[in-house]
Design a protein around this motif. Structure first.
Motif, PDB file in Angstrom:
ATOM      1  N   THR A  45       0.978  -1.078   0.030  1.00  0.00           N
ATOM      2  CA  THR A  45       0.173  -0.046  -0.041  1.00  0.00           C
ATOM      3  C   THR A  45       0.847   1.307  -0.125  1.00  0.00           C
ATOM      4  O   THR A  45       0.197   2.371  -0.104  1.00  0.00           O
ATOM      5  CB  THR A  45      -1.090  -0.035   1.040  1.00  0.00           C
ATOM      6  OG1 THR A  45      -0.059  -0.121   2.421  1.00  0.00           O
ATOM      7  CG2 THR A  45      -1.952  -1.267   1.149  1.00  0.00           C
ATOM      8  N   LYS A  46       2.219   1.141   0.161  1.00  0.00           N
ATOM      9  CA  LYS A  46       2.989   2.378   0.056  1.00  0.00           C
ATOM     10  C   LYS A  46       3.557   2.417  -1.204  1.00  0.00           C
ATOM     11  O   LYS A  46       4.093   1.632  -2.178  1.00  0.00           O
ATOM     12  CB  LYS A  46       4.263   2.150   1.065  1.00  0.00           C
ATOM     13  CG  LYS A  46       3.741   2.408   2.391  1.00  0.00           C
ATOM     14  CD  LYS A  46       5.308   2.389   3.095  1.00  0.00           C
ATOM     15  CE  LYS A  46       4.782   2.512   4.643  1.00  0.00           C
ATOM     16  NZ  LYS A  46       6.199   2.709   5.532  1.00  0.00           N
ATOM     17  N   VAL A  47       3.264   3.981  -1.661  1.00  0.00           N
ATOM     18  CA  VAL A  47       3.388   4.052  -3.294  1.00  0.00           C
ATOM     19  C   VAL A  47       5.182   4.290  -3.223  1.00  0.00           C
ATOM     20  O   VAL A  47       5.934   4.891  -2.647  1.00  0.00           O
ATOM     21  CB  VAL A  47       2.822   5.520  -3.559  1.00  0.00           C
ATOM     22  CG1 VAL A  47       3.274   6.039  -4.949  1.00  0.00           C
ATOM     23  CG2 VAL A  47       1.370   5.342  -3.276  1.00  0.00           C
ATOM     24  N   LYS A  48       5.487   3.504  -4.398  1.00  0.00           N
ATOM     25  CA  LYS A  48       6.903   3.521  -4.845  1.00  0.00           C
ATOM     26  C   LYS A  48       7.206   4.590  -5.940  1.00  0.00           C
ATOM     27  O   LYS A  48       8.063   5.115  -6.077  1.00  0.00           O
ATOM     28  CB  LYS A  48       7.372   2.234  -5.464  1.00  0.00           C
ATOM     29  CG  LYS A  48       8.657   1.977  -5.702  1.00  0.00           C
ATOM     30  CD  LYS A  48       8.898   0.360  -6.287  1.00  0.00           C
ATOM     31  CE  LYS A  48      10.277   0.188  -6.735  1.00  0.00           C
ATOM     32  NZ  LYS A  48      10.552  -1.293  -7.104  1.00  0.00           N
ATOM     33  N   GLU A  49       6.299   4.826  -6.713  1.00  0.00           N
ATOM     34  CA  GLU A  49       6.237   5.502  -7.965  1.00  0.00           C
ATOM     35  C   GLU A  49       5.181   6.057  -8.536  1.00  0.00           C
ATOM     36  O   GLU A  49       4.161   5.442  -8.815  1.00  0.00           O
ATOM     37  CB  GLU A  49       7.151   4.871  -9.397  1.00  0.00           C
ATOM     38  CG  GLU A  49       7.573   5.919 -10.296  1.00  0.00           C
ATOM     39  CD  GLU A  49       8.484   4.924 -11.239  1.00  0.00           C
ATOM     40  OE1 GLU A  49       9.394   5.853 -11.877  1.00  0.00           O
ATOM     41  OE2 GLU A  49       7.900   4.174 -11.851  1.00  0.00           O
ATOM     42  N   THR A  50       5.006   7.258  -8.921  1.00  0.00           N
ATOM     43  CA  THR A  50       3.703   7.915  -9.687  1.00  0.00           C
ATOM     44  C   THR A  50       4.290   8.388 -11.014  1.00  0.00           C
ATOM     45  O   THR A  50       5.439   8.813 -11.036  1.00  0.00           O
ATOM     46  CB  THR A  50       3.065   8.905  -8.902  1.00  0.00           C
ATOM     47  OG1 THR A  50       3.976   9.947  -8.809  1.00  0.00           O
ATOM     48  CG2 THR A  50       2.488   8.212  -7.535  1.00  0.00           C
ATOM     49  N   GLY A  51       3.382   8.347 -11.956  1.00  0.00           N
ATOM     50  CA  GLY A  51       3.722   9.085 -13.477  1.00  0.00           C
ATOM     51  C   GLY A  51       2.473   9.238 -14.024  1.00  0.00           C
ATOM     52  O   GLY A  51       1.368   8.798 -13.560  1.00  0.00           O
ATOM     53  N   PHE A  52       2.774   9.223 -15.351  1.00  0.00           N
ATOM     54  CA  PHE A  52       1.725   9.491 -16.406  1.00  0.00           C
ATOM     55  C   PHE A  52       2.065   8.798 -17.457  1.00  0.00           C
ATOM     56  O   PHE A  52       3.214   9.280 -17.979  1.00  0.00           O
ATOM     57  CB  PHE A  52       1.336  10.817 -16.460  1.00  0.00           C
ATOM     58  CG  PHE A  52      -0.130  10.932 -17.350  1.00  0.00           C
ATOM     59  CD1 PHE A  52      -1.441  10.905 -16.876  1.00  0.00           C
ATOM     60  CD2 PHE A  52       0.057  11.213 -18.564  1.00  0.00           C
ATOM     61  CE1 PHE A  52      -2.603  11.058 -17.396  1.00  0.00           C
ATOM     62  CE2 PHE A  52      -1.211  11.373 -19.408  1.00  0.00           C
ATOM     63  CZ  PHE A  52      -2.602  11.054 -18.745  1.00  0.00           C
ATOM     64  N   TYR A  53       1.292   8.087 -18.437  1.00  0.00           N
ATOM     65  CA  TYR A  53       1.704   7.695 -19.589  1.00  0.00           C
ATOM     66  C   TYR A  53       0.524   8.166 -20.666  1.00  0.00           C
ATOM     67  O   TYR A  53      -0.380   8.238 -20.346  1.00  0.00           O
ATOM     68  CB  TYR A  53       1.643   6.056 -19.726  1.00  0.00           C
ATOM     69  CG  TYR A  53       2.712   5.327 -19.146  1.00  0.00           C
ATOM     70  CD1 TYR A  53       3.627   4.769 -20.058  1.00  0.00           C
ATOM     71  CD2 TYR A  53       3.014   5.165 -17.719  1.00  0.00           C
ATOM     72  CE1 TYR A  53       4.946   4.340 -19.580  1.00  0.00           C
ATOM     73  CE2 TYR A  53       3.999   4.451 -17.365  1.00  0.00           C
ATOM     74  CZ  TYR A  53       5.039   3.996 -18.234  1.00  0.00           C
ATOM     75  OH  TYR A  53       6.175   3.248 -17.703  1.00  0.00           O
ATOM     76  N   LYS A  54       1.446   8.293 -21.811  1.00  0.00           N
ATOM     77  CA  LYS A  54       0.321   8.983 -23.060  1.00  0.00           C
ATOM     78  C   LYS A  54       0.851   8.102 -24.178  1.00  0.00           C
ATOM     79  O   LYS A  54       1.849   8.052 -24.642  1.00  0.00           O
ATOM     80  CB  LYS A  54       0.799  10.385 -23.227  1.00  0.00           C
ATOM     81  CG  LYS A  54      -0.158  10.951 -24.310  1.00  0.00           C
ATOM     82  CD  LYS A  54       0.352  12.409 -24.298  1.00  0.00           C
ATOM     83  CE  LYS A  54      -0.642  13.308 -25.469  1.00  0.00           C
ATOM     84  NZ  LYS A  54      -0.304  14.518 -25.728  1.00  0.00           N
ATOM     85  N   ASN A  55      -0.324   7.259 -24.497  1.00  0.00           N
ATOM     86  CA  ASN A  55      -0.046   6.346 -25.991  1.00  0.00           C
ATOM     87  C   ASN A  55       1.065   5.576 -25.699  1.00  0.00           C
ATOM     88  O   ASN A  55       2.027   5.347 -26.584  1.00  0.00           O
ATOM     89  CB  ASN A  55       0.301   7.266 -27.178  1.00  0.00           C
ATOM     90  CG  ASN A  55      -1.032   8.333 -27.486  1.00  0.00           C
ATOM     91  OD1 ASN A  55      -2.186   7.719 -27.261  1.00  0.00           O
ATOM     92  ND2 ASN A  55      -0.841   9.428 -27.821  1.00  0.00           N
TER      93      ASN A  55
END
Length: 127
Positions: A45-55
């Motif tokens: 439940t602990k976040v390691k990485e966040t980001g965003f993908y496009k296509n």
């Protein structure tokens, strides 16, 4: 791992969205309670990485975290290439490194462990 619906997968390690067969949208990766990483809360439940993908490509800000939930590093991506400022931090939140990227090429200044270095080359021309 299990399907939430036909477009989104939820498992104990990451949350990911798909559009037209490619990763698209927010990306969240979690620490898994495994002996290979520092143990975290049960079921990752602990976040390691966040980001965003496009296509199917990294696009925008990606942030990685230490297991104590402090930021490990931040970097922007443009079409899957590092683009912009990269920052790296200690687990206590102190800045260790700052670099700049332009379309995947490290350029400009670089700060590491108290020293600043300027690169010999200028920003490459955008295609």
């Amino acid at each position: 791992m299990f399907w939430l619906d036909s477009r989104k997968i939820i498992c104990f390690e990451y949350t990911i969205n798909y559009k037209n067969g490619e990763i698209d949208g927010p990306w969240i990766d979690y620490f898994f309670n495994d002996k290979d990483v520092v143990p975290s809360d049960k079921f990752g439940t602990k976040v390691k990485e966040t980001g965003f993908y496009k296509n199917g490509k990294k696009h925008g800000l990606f942030t990685s975290y230490w297991t104590n939930e402090n930021i490990l590093n931040t970097i922007n991506y443009k079409n899957d290439l590092r683009h912009g400022e990269f920052k790296e931090f200690t687990s206590k939140g102190e800045i260790v490194k700052i670099s700049n990227y332009n379309n995947g090429t490290q350029c400009g200044y670089h700060f590491e462990n108290g020293f600043i270095r300027e690169y010999d080359f200028l920003y490459p021309q955008d295609p």
